[in-house]
Design an enzyme around this catalytic site. Structure first.
Site, PDB file in Angstrom:
ATOM      1  N   ASP A 127       0.812  -1.112  -0.087  1.00 23.68           N
ATOM      2  CA  ASP A 127      -0.038   0.138   0.000  1.00 23.68           C
ATOM      3  C   ASP A 127       0.784   1.396  -0.009  1.00 23.68           C
ATOM      4  O   ASP A 127       0.483   2.433   0.471  1.00 23.68           O
ATOM      5  CB  ASP A 127      -0.871  -0.119   1.352  1.00 23.68           C
ATOM      6  CG  ASP A 127      -1.998  -1.107   1.385  1.00 23.68           C
ATOM      7  OD1 ASP A 127      -2.445  -1.576   0.328  1.00 23.68           O
ATOM      8  OD2 ASP A 127      -1.924  -1.805   2.219  1.00 23.68           O
ATOM      9  N   LYS A 142       2.377   2.281  -5.119  1.00 26.75           N
ATOM     10  CA  LYS A 142       2.936   1.762  -6.396  1.00 26.75           C
ATOM     11  C   LYS A 142       2.310   1.883  -7.377  1.00 26.75           C
ATOM     12  O   LYS A 142       2.894   2.497  -8.546  1.00 26.75           O
ATOM     13  CB  LYS A 142       3.398   0.124  -6.051  1.00 26.75           C
ATOM     14  CG  LYS A 142       4.483  -0.042  -4.923  1.00 26.75           C
ATOM     15  CD  LYS A 142       4.742  -1.713  -4.849  1.00 26.75           C
ATOM     16  CE  LYS A 142       3.418  -2.500  -4.552  1.00 26.75           C
ATOM     17  NZ  LYS A 142       2.909  -1.941  -3.121  1.00 26.75           N
ATOM     18  N   GLY A 154      -3.922  -4.145  -4.834  1.00 21.59           N
ATOM     19  CA  GLY A 154      -4.641  -3.237  -5.547  1.00 21.59           C
ATOM     20  C   GLY A 154      -4.064  -2.021  -5.761  1.00 21.59           C
ATOM     21  O   GLY A 154      -3.509  -1.279  -5.005  1.00 21.59           O
ATOM     22  N   HIS A 155      -3.621  -1.558  -7.178  1.00 21.41           N
ATOM     23  CA  HIS A 155      -2.846  -0.491  -7.546  1.00 21.41           C
ATOM     24  C   HIS A 155      -3.977   0.537  -7.881  1.00 21.41           C
ATOM     25  O   HIS A 155      -4.456   0.258  -8.833  1.00 21.41           O
ATOM     26  CB  HIS A 155      -1.624  -0.752  -8.565  1.00 21.41           C
ATOM     27  CG  HIS A 155      -0.688  -1.668  -8.037  1.00 21.41           C
ATOM     28  ND1 HIS A 155       0.385  -1.945  -8.757  1.00 21.41           N
ATOM     29  CD2 HIS A 155      -0.457  -1.928  -6.676  1.00 21.41           C
ATOM     30  CE1 HIS A 155       1.332  -2.753  -8.129  1.00 21.41           C
ATOM     31  NE2 HIS A 155       0.723  -2.699  -6.751  1.00 21.41           N
ATOM     32  N   GLN A 172       2.389  -6.037  -3.134  1.00 22.09           N
ATOM     33  CA  GLN A 172       2.591  -5.853  -1.899  1.00 22.09           C
ATOM     34  C   GLN A 172       3.821  -5.094  -1.448  1.00 22.09           C
ATOM     35  O   GLN A 172       4.203  -4.428  -1.945  1.00 22.09           O
ATOM     36  CB  GLN A 172       2.540  -7.446  -1.365  1.00 22.09           C
ATOM     37  CG  GLN A 172       1.384  -8.124  -1.343  1.00 22.09           C
ATOM     38  CD  GLN A 172       0.922  -8.834  -2.608  1.00 22.09           C
ATOM     39  OE1 GLN A 172       1.821  -9.547  -3.226  1.00 22.09           O
ATOM     40  NE2 GLN A 172      -0.424  -8.759  -2.967  1.00 22.09           N
TER      41      GLN A 172
END
Length: 423
Positions: free
Chosen positions: A13, A16, A40-41, A223
């Site tokens: 988180d 990225k 989740g990006h 991650q």
């Protein structure tokens, strides 16, 4: 640099997706090399917001080849849904390739993930997203997993699925858990497989071809380093190799081709789920950072735990990943703090150390040693260069860079593309 690896150096988180979006401006190929749809990006372009779980962030740059590598575990249903949604929003998904060697997450993996987590209690819970990531990687290691190339033959794919699903249902029944409706599950899988089969190819060759051609290639990690299966805060980790070296094993490219490693980190620290967090802030202080930073998981929506910047764990991450340049995000979240703390050492049983212990129990019970720096109490969101940042913000960035032994490469002061700049 022609070949760049981007990894998170905290607990994920770190932002990225936003940094990848900036770097992909010149990238001709973007490669995901580990994890699954537990990541989740988030990328914001103008008034549009995209949350990408499996599709590489390069999809938002026209003409960029987007490779989902062999190191991932992929839910066919989730991937097909994500690609269809992108297509409906006018994004060209024809540039996506799915590795023939990628392991598949089946519906029974998700049920097993939930069953395992619900059987754990208290501080033994891992905090999994329950997306089936761990069980799918377990099947990979046990050599019983199903790979993407098997979707190319629907008859054999169905046979493999039903055989494995029946095995899992027996386990679920014995444990008193929910069983899988095989016919309903197969209906969804068949639809996804028929959609995805046109995108399945041997990406090991694709990656090496673009690298050999001297094209700009970006390897996109998911991650964070501290969730790495080997080097993270085990057992409160993910099930894959999240470090820069994982780019090689997760894609099939030789390490000699890697030119630069970017490490992404927040100007403070967050963590989702269970596990040790030495610099965690409780009460009002942590809540204020959570609200200012909108710290809620892009995949799960869970509130993130927030704390001061941890230079000990971040230095460890930079060392293991061989970080050349830092990308620091969410600096603006600290705009209204009169003073900031940086953890520069740990005290374990009365002994001070600058090393990260392997034991999660030791990490849980240590005392962080802090140094204090003055805040800047000014708006940083309008800065478009390092020199435009408030003086104390610049000093803070340079200090954390010194502590982790890497140089500042990129700074982000807000969610928009234009709020990110190179140093």
């Amino acid at each position: 640099m022609p070949v760049t690896v981007l990894v998170g150096i905290q607990w994920g988180d770190e932002g990225k997706g936003k940094i990848i979006d900036v770097l992909t401006e010149n990238a001709e190929a973007v490669v995901r090399f580990q994890g699954g749809n537990n990541a989740g990006h988030t990328v914001e372009i103008g008034n549009d917001k995209y949350v990408l779980h499996l599709v590489p962030s390069g999809i938002l740059r026209p003409g960029s080849l987007c490779i989902i590598g062999n190191g991932l575990v992929v839910s066919p249903v989730a991937l097909a849904a994500e690609m269809r949604e992108l297509a409906e929003r006018g994004i060209d998904v024809s540039q996506i390739q799915l590795s023939t060697r990628a392991q598949l997450i089946m519906p029974y993996h998700m049920l097993m993930d939930t069953l395992r987590e619900t059987k754990l209690s208290g501080n033994k819970k891992i905090g999994t997203t329950r997306r089936g990531i761990g069980p799918a990687y377990s099947d990979k290691a046990a050599r019983t997993g199903i790979r993407a190339h098997e979707m190319l033959d629907l008859a054999l794919f169905e046979e493999r699925f039903r055989h494995q699903a029946e095995h899992y249902n027996r386990l679920f029944t014995a444990a008193g858990g929910e069983t899988l409706d095989l016919d309903e599950a197969w209906k969804e899988l068949k639809d996804a497989a028929e959609y995805l089969k046109a995108f399945i190819t041997d990406t090991t060759y694709s990656v090496n071809e673009v690298v050999k051609a001297g094209k700009n290639v970006l390897f996109e990690g998911a991650q964070g380093m501290l969730l790495d299966i080997d080097h993270g805060t085990y057992p409160f980790v993910t099930s894959s190799s999240t470090i820069s070296g994982g780019a090689c094993t997760g894609s099939g490219v030789s390490p000699r081709h890697i030119d630069c490693v970017y490490g992404v980190m927040k100007a403070y620290t967050t963590r989702v789920g269970e596990g040790p967090f030495p610099t965690e802030l409780h009460g009002e202080s942590g809540e204020n950072i959570r609200i200012a930073g909108n710290e809620y998981g892009a995949t799960t929506g869970r509130p993130r735990r927030c704390g001061w910047f941890d230079a000990v764990s971040s230095s460890y991450s930079c060392m293991v990943n061989g970080v050349d340049k830092l990308a620091v995000t969410k600096l603006d979240v600290l705009d209204n703090l009169e003073e900031l703390k940086i953890c520069t050492a740990y005290e374990i049983n009365g002994v001070k150390t600058d090393r990260v212990p392997a034991s999660a129990a030791e990490l849980e019970n240590l005392t962080p040693v802090y140094e204090t720096m003055p805040g800047w109490m000014a708006d940083s969101t309008k800065a478009r260069s390092f020199g435009e940042l408030p003086e104390n913000a610049r000093k803070y960035l340079l200090r954390i860079a010194e502590l982790v032994d890497a140089e500042i490469g990129i700074v982000s002061v807000g969610p928009k593309r234009e709020q990110t700049f190179y140093k």
